[in-house]
Design a protein around this motif. Sequence first.
Motif, PDB file in Angstrom:
ATOM      1  N   ASN A  54       0.804  -1.225   0.000  1.00 41.72           N
ATOM      2  CA  ASN A  54       0.000   0.000   0.000  1.00 41.72           C
ATOM      3  C   ASN A  54       0.835   1.273   0.000  1.00 41.72           C
ATOM      4  OD1 ASN A  54      -2.564  -1.207  -0.068  1.00 41.72           O
ATOM      5  ND2 ASN A  54      -2.499  -1.594   2.142  1.00 41.72           N
ATOM      6  N   LEU A  55       2.150   1.140   0.126  1.00 38.81           N
ATOM      7  CA  LEU A  55       3.021   2.321   0.099  1.00 38.81           C
ATOM      8  C   LEU A  55       2.943   3.000  -1.266  1.00 38.81           C
ATOM      9  CD1 LEU A  55       5.366   4.006   1.400  1.00 38.81           C
ATOM     10  CD2 LEU A  55       6.929   2.355   0.331  1.00 38.81           C
ATOM     11  N   GLU A  56       2.791   4.319  -1.280  1.00 41.27           N
ATOM     12  CA  GLU A  56       2.797   5.059  -2.536  1.00 41.27           C
ATOM     13  C   GLU A  56       4.238   5.377  -2.921  1.00 41.27           C
ATOM     14  OE1 GLU A  56      -0.183   8.265  -4.207  1.00 41.27           O
ATOM     15  OE2 GLU A  56       1.346   9.267  -2.982  1.00 41.27           O
ATOM     16  N   VAL A  57       4.625   5.059  -4.159  1.00 43.95           N
ATOM     17  CA  VAL A  57       6.007   5.240  -4.591  1.00 43.95           C
ATOM     18  C   VAL A  57       6.079   6.156  -5.811  1.00 43.95           C
ATOM     19  CG1 VAL A  57       6.798   3.044  -3.656  1.00 43.95           C
ATOM     20  CG2 VAL A  57       5.882   3.111  -5.978  1.00 43.95           C
ATOM     21  N   PRO A  58       7.154   6.958  -5.919  1.00 40.04           N
ATOM     22  CA  PRO A  58       7.351   7.830  -7.080  1.00 40.04           C
ATOM     23  C   PRO A  58       8.036   7.070  -8.212  1.00 40.04           C
ATOM     24  CG  PRO A  58       9.073   8.229  -5.477  1.00 40.04           C
ATOM     25  CD  PRO A  58       8.177   7.172  -4.880  1.00 40.04           C
ATOM     26  N   LEU A  59       7.603   7.320  -9.440  1.00 44.01           N
ATOM     27  CA  LEU A  59       8.140   6.620 -10.598  1.00 44.01           C
ATOM     28  C   LEU A  59       8.691   7.621 -11.612  1.00 44.01           C
ATOM     29  CD1 LEU A  59       5.168   4.127 -11.122  1.00 44.01           C
ATOM     30  CD2 LEU A  59       7.251   3.749  -9.790  1.00 44.01           C
ATOM     31  N   LYS A  69      11.781  18.327 -18.723  1.00 48.92           N
ATOM     32  CA  LYS A  69      11.212  17.500 -17.651  1.00 48.92           C
ATOM     33  C   LYS A  69      12.295  17.062 -16.678  1.00 48.92           C
ATOM     34  CE  LYS A  69       7.413  15.656 -20.456  1.00 48.92           C
ATOM     35  NZ  LYS A  69       6.731  14.438 -20.967  1.00 48.92           N
ATOM     36  N   TYR A  70      13.275  17.927 -16.481  1.00 49.45           N
ATOM     37  CA  TYR A  70      14.470  17.583 -15.732  1.00 49.45           C
ATOM     38  C   TYR A  70      14.139  17.138 -14.311  1.00 49.45           C
ATOM     39  CZ  TYR A  70      19.591  17.959 -15.508  1.00 49.45           C
ATOM     40  OH  TYR A  70      20.941  17.697 -15.444  1.00 49.45           O
ATOM     41  N   PHE A  71      14.453  15.887 -13.999  1.00 52.41           N
ATOM     42  CA  PHE A  71      14.280  15.306 -12.677  1.00 52.41           C
ATOM     43  C   PHE A  71      12.826  15.345 -12.201  1.00 52.41           C
ATOM     44  CE2 PHE A  71      18.789  15.826 -12.814  1.00 52.41           C
ATOM     45  CZ  PHE A  71      19.304  14.839 -11.982  1.00 52.41           C
ATOM     46  N   GLN A  72      11.886  15.230 -13.107  1.00 47.87           N
ATOM     47  CA  GLN A  72      10.480  15.226 -12.736  1.00 47.87           C
ATOM     48  C   GLN A  72       9.968  13.803 -12.536  1.00 47.87           C
ATOM     49  OE1 GLN A  72       7.907  17.439 -15.324  1.00 47.87           O
ATOM     50  NE2 GLN A  72       9.154  19.293 -15.255  1.00 47.87           N
ATOM     51  N   ILE A  73       9.085  13.632 -11.568  1.00 47.85           N
ATOM     52  CA  ILE A  73       8.433  12.356 -11.336  1.00 47.85           C
ATOM     53  C   ILE A  73       7.343  12.174 -12.393  1.00 47.85           C
ATOM     54  CG2 ILE A  73       7.044  11.019  -9.711  1.00 47.85           C
ATOM     55  CD1 ILE A  73      10.012  11.406  -8.916  1.00 47.85           C
ATOM     56  N   ASP A  92       8.272   1.197 -19.106  1.00 49.82           N
ATOM     57  CA  ASP A  92       9.153   2.349 -18.968  1.00 49.82           C
ATOM     58  C   ASP A  92       8.807   3.158 -17.724  1.00 49.82           C
ATOM     59  OD1 ASP A  92      11.027   4.350 -19.449  1.00 49.82           O
ATOM     60  OD2 ASP A  92       9.613   5.528 -20.645  1.00 49.82           O
ATOM     61  N   LEU A  93       8.874   2.518 -16.583  1.00 45.91           N
ATOM     62  CA  LEU A  93       8.675   3.188 -15.301  1.00 45.91           C
ATOM     63  C   LEU A  93       9.631   2.555 -14.294  1.00 45.91           C
ATOM     64  CD1 LEU A  93       4.765   3.399 -15.112  1.00 45.91           C
ATOM     65  CD2 LEU A  93       6.327   5.339 -15.374  1.00 45.91           C
ATOM     66  N   ARG A  94      10.394   3.406 -13.612  1.00 49.10           N
ATOM     67  CA  ARG A  94      11.369   2.910 -12.646  1.00 49.10           C
ATOM     68  C   ARG A  94      11.236   3.641 -11.316  1.00 49.10           C
ATOM     69  NH1 ARG A  94      16.695   4.344 -14.216  1.00 49.10           N
ATOM     70  NH2 ARG A  94      15.879   5.774 -15.777  1.00 49.10           N
ATOM     71  N   LYS A 125      21.467   5.015   1.597  1.00 52.29           N
ATOM     72  CA  LYS A 125      21.226   3.740   0.925  1.00 52.29           C
ATOM     73  C   LYS A 125      19.926   3.856   0.126  1.00 52.29           C
ATOM     74  CE  LYS A 125      19.353   1.993   5.320  1.00 52.29           C
ATOM     75  NZ  LYS A 125      19.618   3.246   6.037  1.00 52.29           N
ATOM     76  N   PHE A 126      19.931   3.299  -1.068  1.00 56.69           N
ATOM     77  CA  PHE A 126      18.782   3.442  -1.955  1.00 56.69           C
ATOM     78  C   PHE A 126      18.448   2.115  -2.618  1.00 56.69           C
ATOM     79  CE2 PHE A 126      20.653   7.732  -1.985  1.00 56.69           C
ATOM     80  CZ  PHE A 126      19.542   8.482  -1.619  1.00 56.69           C
ATOM     81  N   MET A 127      17.152   1.961  -2.952  1.00 56.74           N
ATOM     82  CA  MET A 127      16.728   0.816  -3.737  1.00 56.74           C
ATOM     83  C   MET A 127      16.299   1.287  -5.119  1.00 56.74           C
ATOM     84  SD  MET A 127      14.859  -1.845  -1.142  1.00 56.74           S
ATOM     85  CE  MET A 127      15.057  -3.172  -2.350  1.00 56.74           C
ATOM     86  N   PHE A 128      16.468   0.394  -6.092  1.00 54.59           N
ATOM     87  CA  PHE A 128      16.122   0.669  -7.479  1.00 54.59           C
ATOM     88  C   PHE A 128      15.234  -0.458  -7.991  1.00 54.59           C
ATOM     89  CE2 PHE A 128      20.184   2.551  -6.512  1.00 54.59           C
ATOM     90  CZ  PHE A 128      20.143   3.806  -7.110  1.00 54.59           C
ATOM     91  N   PHE A 129      14.166  -0.096  -8.694  1.00 57.97           N
ATOM     92  CA  PHE A 129      13.236  -1.083  -9.243  1.00 57.97           C
ATOM     93  C   PHE A 129      12.995  -0.742 -10.714  1.00 57.97           C
ATOM     94  CE2 PHE A 129      12.470  -0.899  -4.768  1.00 57.97           C
ATOM     95  CZ  PHE A 129      11.991  -2.138  -4.358  1.00 57.97           C
ATOM     96  N   GLY A 130      12.856  -1.775 -11.549  1.00 54.64           N
ATOM     97  CA  GLY A 130      12.560  -1.527 -12.954  1.00 54.64           C
ATOM     98  C   GLY A 130      12.057  -2.771 -13.650  1.00 54.64           C
ATOM     99  N   GLY A 131      11.395  -2.566 -14.781  1.00 54.09           N
ATOM    100  CA  GLY A 131      10.888  -3.671 -15.576  1.00 54.09           C
ATOM    101  C   GLY A 131      11.929  -4.202 -16.537  1.00 54.09           C
ATOM    102  N   GLN A 132      11.631  -5.323 -17.149  1.00 56.22           N
ATOM    103  CA  GLN A 132      12.526  -5.941 -18.118  1.00 56.22           C
ATOM    104  C   GLN A 132      12.969  -4.936 -19.173  1.00 56.22           C
ATOM    105  OE1 GLN A 132      10.788  -9.309 -20.093  1.00 56.22           O
ATOM    106  NE2 GLN A 132      12.329  -9.344 -21.702  1.00 56.22           N
TER     107      GLN A 132
END
Length: 280
Positions: A54-59, A69-73, A92-94, A125-132
């Motif tokens: 349920n956490l809302e995350v920025p993509l 669109k420099y550094f825009q969510i 195309d969302l990370r 420390k950071f996490m990174f998520f992405g699609g194939q």
Amino acid sequence: MHLEAIERRSNLSREEFIESYLKPKKPVIFTDLVKDWPAREKWTFDWLKENHGNLEVPLIDKHYHDPDKYFQIAKKMKFGDYLDLIQAGPVDLRIFLFDIFKKIPELAEDIRYPTIMDGFIKSYKFMFFGGQDSVTSLHYDMDCSNVFLTQFQTKKKVILFGPDQSKKLYKHPYTVMSHFDPENPDFDRFPAAKNLVGQEGVFGHGETVFIPSLWWHHIRYVDGGFSLALRANDSVFTTLKGGMFLARHSIVDRGMTKVLGKKWKEWKESKASENAMEFL
């Protein structure tokens, strides 16, 4: 362009790592650096969705570095819905440079800071998520830290270049960015890149790639998945240099981008081409 395989090591001692990899700034893939982390077995897609969905995350998307669109969510989404999305196939969302530990502090209990070197920055420390097939374009980290990037569940491909290759990569002035794509090289547009020398490798679940300070990296998600980056500084000079780079980016590059937009981007591209001429 010549790419060698990144060395893969198991049971690497602190002493050998420091002498053979940290001091000479040489990449390596650890196969077992995080073997004792609870996260290695615990952090599955299903567990994250069930406990924190349920956490809302920025993509972000591929336009993240565009002048307009420099550094825009790009959008926000429920974490569980996003995990379903990247498991389903290419998208195309990370999630990029997201400190999920501020939102879910108990996750920090599932990791252990390595003793392979000193200087780990526990607050950074950071996490990174992405699609194939999602790509993190070629850049080096502006804070100048040494990076330990650990992959979970799936695989990533990484291509690395040392700082001595910067001009051949057509580095943009006042930034840590290059528009050269080493997986789809355009040697007509970037002719000096034919002389590049770098390293490449694929690392999977529970494996960690060591990216030395100031090394360029291009990263592609072989499968939809996620990773955790820990950073460490080996000297006060690295910390000071990182602060200088952050100031340069924040004040000069972002400021000029806001004022000049595409004209600033065009100037940087022109200057990068001029700097690369000595290698032709």
